[in-house]
Design a protein around this motif. Structure first.
Motif, PDB file in Angstrom:
ATOM      1  N   VAL A   8       0.782  -1.084  -0.081  1.00 39.23           N
ATOM      2  CA  VAL A   8      -0.105   0.010   0.067  1.00 39.23           C
ATOM      3  C   VAL A   8       1.010   1.261  -0.046  1.00 39.23           C
ATOM      4  CG1 VAL A   8      -0.179  -0.137   2.628  1.00 39.23           C
ATOM      5  CG2 VAL A   8      -2.051   1.080   1.258  1.00 39.23           C
ATOM      6  N   THR A   9       0.448   2.318  -0.743  1.00 39.46           N
ATOM      7  CA  THR A   9       1.406   3.343  -0.680  1.00 39.46           C
ATOM      8  C   THR A   9       0.551   4.665  -1.086  1.00 39.46           C
ATOM      9  OG1 THR A   9       2.874   4.541  -2.472  1.00 39.46           O
ATOM     10  CG2 THR A   9       1.791   2.988  -3.498  1.00 39.46           C
ATOM     11  N   ASP A  10       1.077   5.676  -0.249  1.00 34.25           N
ATOM     12  CA  ASP A  10       0.477   7.136  -0.533  1.00 34.25           C
ATOM     13  C   ASP A  10       0.742   7.506  -2.114  1.00 34.25           C
ATOM     14  OD1 ASP A  10      -0.549   9.723  -0.050  1.00 34.25           O
ATOM     15  OD2 ASP A  10       1.942  10.238  -0.041  1.00 34.25           O
ATOM     16  N   MET A  11       0.164   8.504  -2.568  1.00 32.08           N
ATOM     17  CA  MET A  11       0.366   8.851  -3.785  1.00 32.08           C
ATOM     18  C   MET A  11       1.487   9.925  -4.079  1.00 32.08           C
ATOM     19  SD  MET A  11      -1.188   7.007  -6.152  1.00 32.08           S
ATOM     20  CE  MET A  11      -1.652   7.841  -7.627  1.00 32.08           C
ATOM     21  N   ASP A  12       0.928  11.240  -3.686  1.00 30.54           N
ATOM     22  CA  ASP A  12       1.516  12.577  -3.811  1.00 30.54           C
ATOM     23  C   ASP A  12       2.682  12.597  -2.776  1.00 30.54           C
ATOM     24  OD1 ASP A  12       0.057  13.961  -5.724  1.00 30.54           O
ATOM     25  OD2 ASP A  12      -1.756  13.500  -4.359  1.00 30.54           O
ATOM     26  N   ILE A  38       0.498 -10.539  -5.498  1.00 24.43           N
ATOM     27  CA  ILE A  38       0.802  -9.375  -4.247  1.00 24.43           C
ATOM     28  C   ILE A  38      -0.097  -8.306  -4.885  1.00 24.43           C
ATOM     29  CG2 ILE A  38       2.383  -7.648  -3.263  1.00 24.43           C
ATOM     30  CD1 ILE A  38       4.607  -9.856  -4.109  1.00 24.43           C
ATOM     31  N   LEU A  39      -0.939  -7.876  -4.003  1.00 22.40           N
ATOM     32  CA  LEU A  39      -2.083  -6.869  -4.494  1.00 22.40           C
ATOM     33  C   LEU A  39      -1.092  -5.337  -4.149  1.00 22.40           C
ATOM     34  CD1 LEU A  39      -5.039  -6.018  -5.045  1.00 22.40           C
ATOM     35  CD2 LEU A  39      -5.454  -5.949  -2.435  1.00 22.40           C
ATOM     36  N   PHE A  40      -1.337  -4.459  -5.325  1.00 21.98           N
ATOM     37  CA  PHE A  40      -0.930  -3.118  -5.121  1.00 21.98           C
ATOM     38  C   PHE A  40      -2.057  -2.071  -4.877  1.00 21.98           C
ATOM     39  CE2 PHE A  40       0.285   0.772  -6.917  1.00 21.98           C
ATOM     40  CZ  PHE A  40       1.497   0.990  -6.508  1.00 21.98           C
ATOM     41  N   VAL A  41      -1.976  -1.506  -3.730  1.00 23.84           N
ATOM     42  CA  VAL A  41      -3.089  -0.373  -3.161  1.00 23.84           C
ATOM     43  C   VAL A  41      -2.547   0.863  -3.269  1.00 23.84           C
ATOM     44  CG1 VAL A  41      -4.675  -0.336  -1.573  1.00 23.84           C
ATOM     45  CG2 VAL A  41      -3.882  -2.332  -1.917  1.00 23.84           C
ATOM     46  N   ALA A  63      -7.170  -2.720  -5.604  1.00 25.14           N
ATOM     47  CA  ALA A  63      -7.897  -1.947  -4.471  1.00 25.14           C
ATOM     48  C   ALA A  63      -7.305  -0.544  -4.428  1.00 25.14           C
ATOM     49  CB  ALA A  63      -7.665  -2.549  -3.191  1.00 25.14           C
ATOM     50  N   PHE A  64      -8.230   0.440  -4.013  1.00 27.71           N
ATOM     51  CA  PHE A  64      -7.908   1.892  -3.805  1.00 27.71           C
ATOM     52  C   PHE A  64      -8.508   2.214  -2.323  1.00 27.71           C
ATOM     53  CE2 PHE A  64      -7.981   1.241  -8.064  1.00 27.71           C
ATOM     54  CZ  PHE A  64      -6.912   1.799  -9.017  1.00 27.71           C
ATOM     55  N   ILE A  65      -7.684   3.060  -1.667  1.00 26.62           N
ATOM     56  CA  ILE A  65      -8.140   3.849  -0.447  1.00 26.62           C
ATOM     57  C   ILE A  65      -7.959   5.056  -0.883  1.00 26.62           C
ATOM     58  CG2 ILE A  65      -7.598   4.371   1.839  1.00 26.62           C
ATOM     59  CD1 ILE A  65      -6.092   1.619   1.908  1.00 26.62           C
TER      60      ILE A  65
END
Length: 266
Positions: A8-12, A38-41, A63-65
């Motif tokens: 899971v990674t923040d964007m900006d 491996i799911l990338f989120v 998936a997206f948060i």
């Protein structure tokens, strides 16, 4: 290192470089992640559309948060959606109007809403809030589910906005500095960490099988919910304190460097 099942990674300031671009290497790395299950989120304070637009055809596999944890989807299905109650919205917007230089954005499910006529600002937020609309008076409310009130200040949110708006925590709201120029107001317990936990539970993935990347205070709970937590070299000091490891800067695409090391890709 245990087998990672979710990244899971923040964007900006984290996954994207300072020009808000994705590394050209990402498609190849994504294919390897997919091959290994491996799911990338991506997880962001942005509107959902402001995140998904970067991923094209693979969007329906991911998936997206979004909205700092207020809105979660997996394979185009809604897992969680929060709604800010309207009762204090007008009071908060009035308080923002009284902060010189500050601008409020209501971030909704359908659109983002602003009062300002400043076209430069509208152009600027269009990269985060893809579908936005100008309204004469936001205190009158909008016909939409509002996830958060985002407040922008060109001279910094931590110094100019937070001291004024932190009093709204008395209503059980979360007031979080989400970037150098941004502050977000959401319902209590809405954060990327709790959203990640919902996703982990839904997919039967543990924090020990999770790798996370972030750069600002709104990423801290997400990092705490991941065994392999990385602060970017360009991260806020409090984020570096919360993380277990450090990645090189977003302009050097540090997230992908760590992922490549884990996947043993040269």
């Amino acid at each position: 290192m245990e087998d990672i099942k979710l990244i899971v990674t923040d964007m900006d300031g984290t996954f994207l470089n300072s020009s808000h671009e994705v590394s050209p290497e990402f498609p190849e790395i994504y294919e390897e992640l997919k091959r290994r299950n491996i799911l990338f989120v991506p997880a962001s304070g942005r509107q959902m559309l402001g995140i998904t637009k970067y991923f094209g055809e693979i969007e329906n596999e991911m998936a997206f948060i979004a909205e700092n944890g207020g809105y979660v989807i997996y394979k185009n299905e809604e897992l969680f959606a929060d709604k800010l109650e309207e009762n204090h919205m007008a009071e908060i917007i009035s308080a923002v109007r009284n902060i010189p230089g500050a601008t409020a954005v209501l971030s909704g499910k359908k659109k983002a809403y602003v009062e300002t006529e400043n076209q430069d600002f509208i152009d600027y937020i269009s990269q985060f809030y893809t579908d936005n609309e100008r309204r004469e008076d936001l205190t009158l409310g909008v016909d939409d589910s509002i996830f958060k009130i985002a407040v922008y200040h060109p001279e910094g949110s931590e110094k100019n906005v937070y001291p004024v708006l932190k009093e709204f925590e008395k209503y059980g709201l979360e007031i979080v500095i989400s970037g150098q120029y941004w502050l977000d107001i959401m319902n209590k317990n809405i954060n990327k960490g709790n959203a990640l936990e919902k996703l982990q539970k839904a997919l039967n993935i543990s924090p020990q099988q999770t790798m996370a990347f972030g750069d600002y205070m709104n990423d801290i709970e997400m990092l705490e919910n991941s065994k392999y937590s990385y602060a970017m070299k360009n991260a806020h000091p409090s984020v570096k304190k919360a993380a277990s490891f450090e990645a090189c800067t977003n302009d050097n695409f540090g997230v992908l460097k760590i992922i490549k090391d884990y996947l043993n890709i040269k």
